[in-house]
Design an enzyme around this catalytic site. Structure first.
Site, short mmCIF file in Angstrom:
data_model
loop_
_atom_site.label_atom_id
_atom_site.label_comp_id
_atom_site.label_asym_id
_atom_site.label_seq_id
_atom_site.Cartn_x
_atom_site.Cartn_y
_atom_site.Cartn_z
N GLY A 241 0.76 -1.24 0.00
CA GLY A 241 0.00 0.00 0.00
C GLY A 241 0.78 1.29 0.00
N PRO A 277 4.66 -5.41 -0.54
CG PRO A 277 6.91 -4.81 -0.77
CD PRO A 277 6.00 -5.75 -0.03
CE1 TYR A 319 -8.20 1.82 -9.74
CE2 TYR A 319 -6.21 1.80 -11.06
CZ TYR A 319 -7.18 1.13 -10.36
OH TYR A 319 -7.12 -0.23 -10.27
CB CYS A 347 -14.48 4.30 -30.26
SG CYS A 347 -13.60 3.74 -31.70
CD GLU A 348 -14.85 3.25 -23.65
OE1 GLU A 348 -14.95 3.88 -22.59
OE2 GLU A 348 -14.93 2.02 -23.74
CE1 TYR A 376 -1.99 -3.41 -8.56
CE2 TYR A 376 -0.64 -1.55 -7.89
CZ TYR A 376 -1.22 -2.76 -7.60
OH TYR A 376 -1.05 -3.33 -6.37
C1 PLP Z 1 -2.91 -5.10 -3.94
C2 PLP Z 1 -2.41 -5.75 -2.72
C3 PLP Z 1 -1.10 -5.52 -2.29
C4 PLP Z 1 -0.15 -4.59 -2.99
O1 PLP Z 1 -0.56 -3.26 -2.90
P1 PLP Z 1 0.41 -2.10 -3.37
O2 PLP Z 1 -0.37 -0.87 -3.13
O3 PLP Z 1 0.71 -2.31 -4.79
O4 PLP Z 1 1.63 -2.16 -2.51
C5 PLP Z 1 -0.67 -6.21 -1.16
N1 PLP Z 1 -1.48 -7.04 -0.48
C6 PLP Z 1 -2.75 -7.26 -0.86
C7 PLP Z 1 -3.57 -8.20 -0.08
C8 PLP Z 1 -3.26 -6.63 -1.98
O5 PLP Z 1 -4.53 -6.84 -2.34
#
Ligand code: PLP
Length: 422
Positions: A241, A277, A319, A347-348, A376
């Protein structure tokens, strides 16, 4: 961005010119820098070690499922966090030892769970009571005990984009906070379950430490409450995260500050920790390179139409994400900067990479790189509008390799069948 820089007026990835790769591979393509992958992993690992934390780092494969990227990280000792049988197979193929793989996800199927058990992976993070019961039944039938952490939902606001917030009560993830203790206690009593501890993941692209600290403090409380109830807790999986900078001036918390916060909130519990991560390891290690097809003036606006589109990089339309547009040929220092909309051919109207982006003049045939596209990006691509999936290129020093080739149109048609009544 690390290891992406101009040299003699040309944008390089490490010691390889992007224009040279474009000439070999065609556009669009994703390109990753091995040195950035290694650096990000090393910085994170060092931050953890410097804070005296006993922790495993498991790369969240969903951020970038390139076999070559996974192996680059695995060679440094990184494990894998997977969310499907497909990702588990990829991680194994990339050479990640099973004992460094954790399986996350809210809807693992019986087939996926049995494959995970047969593979002997390190941990399965269970997200619901029905999942716990079916995993138990499966493990008993197979004569095994499933190593399990219970993913809890700490009900905190991650202060990130709504589509990637995962730790509030309204979200589908984890066991509701109020029933977490009871579910863990139950898990600890099941014969097919080897209950290890807790897992938490509150969202992605977090730009503050406070939501993590809030969640981890609750995990600490629950750990102590479980121990008091006689349920041993030896493992804590803290998810991923941590955000990355997408634009100049953005400064998400450093790995060092993050690790220090972990030590403060969860240190001294004697638990083995795990981190998952994704974005942080790969986001700034990749670019998407595209070519300008046309520059279209409408009287009110200038549209730079490139040959990459939302099917190749969906983050801007999904996003509202910002990706820097970096000309592959270095603009003159006195180049006139003007606002343009950078769009793809789909086409969007949503197929827009950026509105009123301040860029130097671009002409048909020019190459541009979308920055911070390593996470991503390719993994979320599709062949919408009949567009072949974009190839991926890994650079190391002056070497480059097409690690996933572009399918040709025959490859794409080969999956199609006409029913016998047509
Ligand atoms: C998506 C996810 C991650 C990775 O998240 P990042 O923001 O890319 O670090 C880690 N653990 C779980 C359970 C996830 O769903």
């Amino acid at each position: 961005m690390n290891h992406f820089h101009y040299r003699d007026g040309r944008l390089f990835v490490e010691d390889k010119a992007l224009a040279d790769i474009a000439a070999e591979v065609g556009t669009p393509f994703y390109c990753y820098a091995s040195a950035t992958l290694a650096r990000h992993y090393d910085v994170f690992a060092a931050a953890i070690a410097d804070n005296g934390l006993d922790a495993a780092i498991c790369f969240a494969v969903k951020a970038n499922a390139s076999l070559a990227v996974i192996r680059t990280l695995a060679q440094r000792g990184c494990g894998a966090d997977v969310v499907s049988e497909g990702e588990l197979r990829l991680a194994l193929r990339a050479g990640v030892p099973a004992e460094r793989i954790v399986f996350s996800g809210v809807g693992k199927t019986g087939r996926e769970l049995s494959f995970a058990l047969v593979s002997g992976i390190r941990q399965i993070n269970v997200e619901s009571l029905p999942e716990l019961e079916s995993l138990n039944a499966l493990a008993v039938r197979m004569g095994r005990r499933a190593p399990v952490a219970v993913r809890v939902n700490p009900d905190v606001d991650a202060h990130t984009h709504a589509k990637i917030s995962t730790g509030a009560a309204e979200h589908k993830f984890g066991i509701a906070w109020d029933s977490a203790l009871a579910v863990c206690r139950h898990a600890d009593e099941l014969p097919g379950i080897d209950f290890r501890g807790l897992a938490v993941h509150i969202g992605s692209q977090l730009t503050e430490l406070a939501p993590f600290a809030q969640a981890f403090a609750k995990v600490r409380d629950l750990t102590l409450a479980l121990r008091e109830a006689g349920v041993p807790v030896s493992h804590l999986d803290l998810g991923g995260g941590l955000g990355v900078p997408y634009a100049p001036g953005e400064e998400p918390p450093s790995p060092a500050a993050y690790a220090a916060m972990v030590r403060e909130t969860l240190g001294g519990l004697g638990c083995a920790l795990m981190f998952e991560p994704g974005r942080m390891l790969v986001g700034n290690a990749g670019v998407l390179v595209a070519k300008v097809i046309y520059v279209k003036e409408t009287g009110t606006k200038t549209f730079v139409i490139v040959d990459a589109a939302m099917n190749d990089l969906i983050r801007p339309s999904m996003y509202s994400a910002h990706h820097e547009v970096i000309p592959v040929a270095e603009p003159a220092p006195d180049a006139e900067i003007a606002p343009v909309d950078v769009v793809g051919p789909i086409c969007e109207t949503g197929d827009t990479f950026g509105r009123a982006m301040l860029l130097p003049p671009l002409a048909a045939g020019d190459l541009v790189a979308f920055g911070t596209a390593g996470a991503y990006g390719a993994v979320m691509s599709s062949s919408y509008n009949g567009r072949p999936l974009v190839p991926e290129v890994l650079v190391k020093g002056s070497q480059s390799c097409v690690t996933r080739r572009r399918p040709d149109y025959e490859d794409m048609l080969a999956l199609e069948t006409l029913p016998n009544w047509l």
